[in-house]
Design an enzyme around this catalytic site. Sequence first.
Site, mmCIF file in Angstrom:
data_model
loop_
_atom_site.group_PDB
_atom_site.id
_atom_site.type_symbol
_atom_site.label_atom_id
_atom_site.label_comp_id
_atom_site.label_asym_id
_atom_site.label_seq_id
_atom_site.Cartn_x
_atom_site.Cartn_y
_atom_site.Cartn_z
ATOM 1 C CB THR A 133 58.410 36.366 53.945
ATOM 2 O OG1 THR A 133 59.403 37.339 53.714
ATOM 3 C CG2 THR A 133 57.495 36.887 55.050
ATOM 4 C CG ASP A 134 63.900 37.074 53.998
ATOM 5 O OD1 ASP A 134 62.897 37.717 53.640
ATOM 6 O OD2 ASP A 134 65.004 37.174 53.425
ATOM 7 C CD GLU A 135 59.611 41.453 53.309
ATOM 8 O OE1 GLU A 135 58.986 42.353 53.869
ATOM 9 O OE2 GLU A 135 59.664 41.325 52.073
ATOM 10 C CE LYS B 294 53.553 34.875 54.491
ATOM 11 N NZ LYS B 294 52.678 33.933 53.714
ATOM 12 C CE1 TYR C 59 53.683 39.352 52.682
ATOM 13 C CE2 TYR C 59 55.935 40.119 53.047
ATOM 14 C CZ TYR C 59 55.057 39.147 52.601
ATOM 15 O OH TYR C 59 55.542 37.961 52.086
HETATM 16 P P1 NAD Z 1 51.541 36.669 44.837
HETATM 17 O O1 NAD Z 1 50.980 37.934 45.396
HETATM 18 O O2 NAD Z 1 52.171 36.674 43.496
HETATM 19 O O3 NAD Z 1 50.400 35.548 44.791
HETATM 20 C C1 NAD Z 1 49.478 35.366 45.810
HETATM 21 C C2 NAD Z 1 48.355 34.483 45.280
HETATM 22 O O4 NAD Z 1 47.428 34.272 46.356
HETATM 23 C C3 NAD Z 1 47.566 35.124 44.135
HETATM 24 O O5 NAD Z 1 47.364 34.170 43.113
HETATM 25 C C4 NAD Z 1 46.258 35.522 44.780
HETATM 26 O O6 NAD Z 1 45.155 35.494 43.883
HETATM 27 C C5 NAD Z 1 46.115 34.467 45.880
HETATM 28 N N1 NAD Z 1 45.285 34.936 47.001
HETATM 29 C C6 NAD Z 1 45.375 36.125 47.659
HETATM 30 N N2 NAD Z 1 44.422 36.193 48.610
HETATM 31 C C7 NAD Z 1 43.749 35.002 48.572
HETATM 32 C C8 NAD Z 1 42.675 34.466 49.325
HETATM 33 N N3 NAD Z 1 42.086 35.183 50.310
HETATM 34 N N4 NAD Z 1 42.249 33.222 49.039
HETATM 35 C C9 NAD Z 1 42.832 32.511 48.042
HETATM 36 N N5 NAD Z 1 43.834 32.973 47.283
HETATM 37 C C10 NAD Z 1 44.295 34.216 47.542
HETATM 38 O O7 NAD Z 1 52.536 36.130 45.943
HETATM 39 P P2 NAD Z 1 53.912 35.325 45.767
HETATM 40 O O8 NAD Z 1 54.998 36.298 45.541
HETATM 41 O O9 NAD Z 1 53.719 34.216 44.797
HETATM 42 O O10 NAD Z 1 54.098 34.739 47.238
HETATM 43 C C11 NAD Z 1 53.558 33.478 47.592
HETATM 44 C C12 NAD Z 1 53.821 33.224 49.063
HETATM 45 O O11 NAD Z 1 55.215 33.280 49.316
HETATM 46 C C13 NAD Z 1 53.178 34.274 49.974
HETATM 47 O O12 NAD Z 1 52.675 33.613 51.112
HETATM 48 C C14 NAD Z 1 54.318 35.195 50.348
HETATM 49 O O13 NAD Z 1 54.117 35.751 51.626
HETATM 50 C C15 NAD Z 1 55.495 34.234 50.331
HETATM 51 N N6 NAD Z 1 56.788 34.857 50.019
HETATM 52 C C16 NAD Z 1 56.980 35.545 48.846
HETATM 53 C C17 NAD Z 1 58.229 36.083 48.552
HETATM 54 C C18 NAD Z 1 58.512 36.792 47.245
HETATM 55 O O14 NAD Z 1 59.648 37.229 47.053
HETATM 56 N N7 NAD Z 1 57.572 36.878 46.314
HETATM 57 C C19 NAD Z 1 59.258 35.967 49.471
HETATM 58 C C20 NAD Z 1 59.020 35.291 50.660
HETATM 59 C C21 NAD Z 1 57.779 34.716 50.905
#
Ligand code: NAD
Length: 353
Positions: free
Chosen positions: A133-135, A163, A159
């Site tokens: 993430t950009d965070e 990350k 969080y």
């Molecule tokens: P989300 O919370 O919607 O999905 C996370 C998924 O990971 C879920 O399906 C959950 O069941 C699974 N999970 C959690 N813990 C687990 C474990 N211990 N073992 C296996 N599976 C597990 O998240 P998202 O929004 O789809 O984000 C996906 C990735 O992208 C993350 O790594 C997040 O940090 C990164 N990200 C998200 C955003 C955003 O805007 N949503 C922005 C930047 C980066």
Amino acid sequence: MKILVTGGAGFIGSAVVRHIIGHTQDSVVNLDKLTYAGNLESLLSVADDARYAFEQVDICDRAALDRVFAEHQPDAVMHLAAESHVDRSIDGPAAFIETNIVGTYTLLEATRQYWSQLDDVRKAAFRFHHISTDEVYGDLEGTDDLFTETTSYSPSSPYSASKASSDHLVRAWQRTYGLPTLVTNCSNNYGPYHFPEKLIPLMILNALDGKALPVYGNGMQIRDWLYVEDHARALYKVVTEGEVGETYNIGGHNEKANIEVVQTICALLEELVPTKPEGVAHYQDLITYVTDRPGHDVRYAIDASKIAAELGWKPEETFESGIRKTVEWYLNNEAWWSRVLDGSYSGERLGQA
Ligand code: NAD
């Protein structure tokens, strides 16, 4: 190519899985623990495809990871599994440390063992793509500043700190063990199948229900919004064409203050759902300002010129087109979100059925 996608039942992971099955010839193994954020109902369109397989596994479970690698013999890993909600990380950081740091470490070690035993050709072609993430970069002070791939890390929340930690582990596994890794850092995603605890779906569904639209602080926090399907395309490009050891920032060139986002949603709902809940004259009237989140970063914005120049990716959606598609998706997919809201979606039960 067979790609092991972790977190494939989540918001971005499910978009990645749908993209790979729908737009490429590759196969997917979706490895997901199915926490509250995992929802197999986001994958109904691909669930019966012969190129799709699901494994309900925790990335902290080394024995289970070893079994999955041995059975499926993937050519690449796209690692999206994470605890992802900042507010939850403030209320209870433990799960973030466990999944985002220990889980990433465990996955790296399982991957390294599997990778080290591949023949030379498969070993050289193998990729481990970590989605971050950009965070991790923290707050941007100047109004013209942008995060680049070399901006120093300065995370503000449990969080983003977890990350940041996982990003460091991934880079260390590349430098120390030669594991062919790639890292991407992206801005805020939005779009279909987004869990309703996050800003955009929360506002859409609260407004439709005549509930308050809670905006943190003065609502002037700026985020760079990226349509999730644009992101999925970018991630596939990186895992297939990216340079090993490199980092790519992915952003939507859509900087908007949170209050502007909420006002845009209200305006779209005025147009698309003019019949409002009882007692609501205008959706905008539902906006209420609530106490700001501790440590709340004011501005994030991504310089995505590297991925554009080197891999030829750029977002297809503007914020205006993407937010309209998103609002329309929620209006047309009540079956999906009503089961999330009433808890009956339980990915866990579906997964075990
Ligand atoms: P989300 O919370 O919607 O999905 C996370 C998924 O990971 C879920 O399906 C959950 O069941 C699974 N999970 C959690 N813990 C687990 C474990 N211990 N073992 C296996 N599976 C597990 O998240 P998202 O929004 O789809 O984000 C996906 C990735 O992208 C993350 O790594 C997040 O940090 C990164 N990200 C998200 C955003 C955003 O805007 N949503 C922005 C930047 C980066």
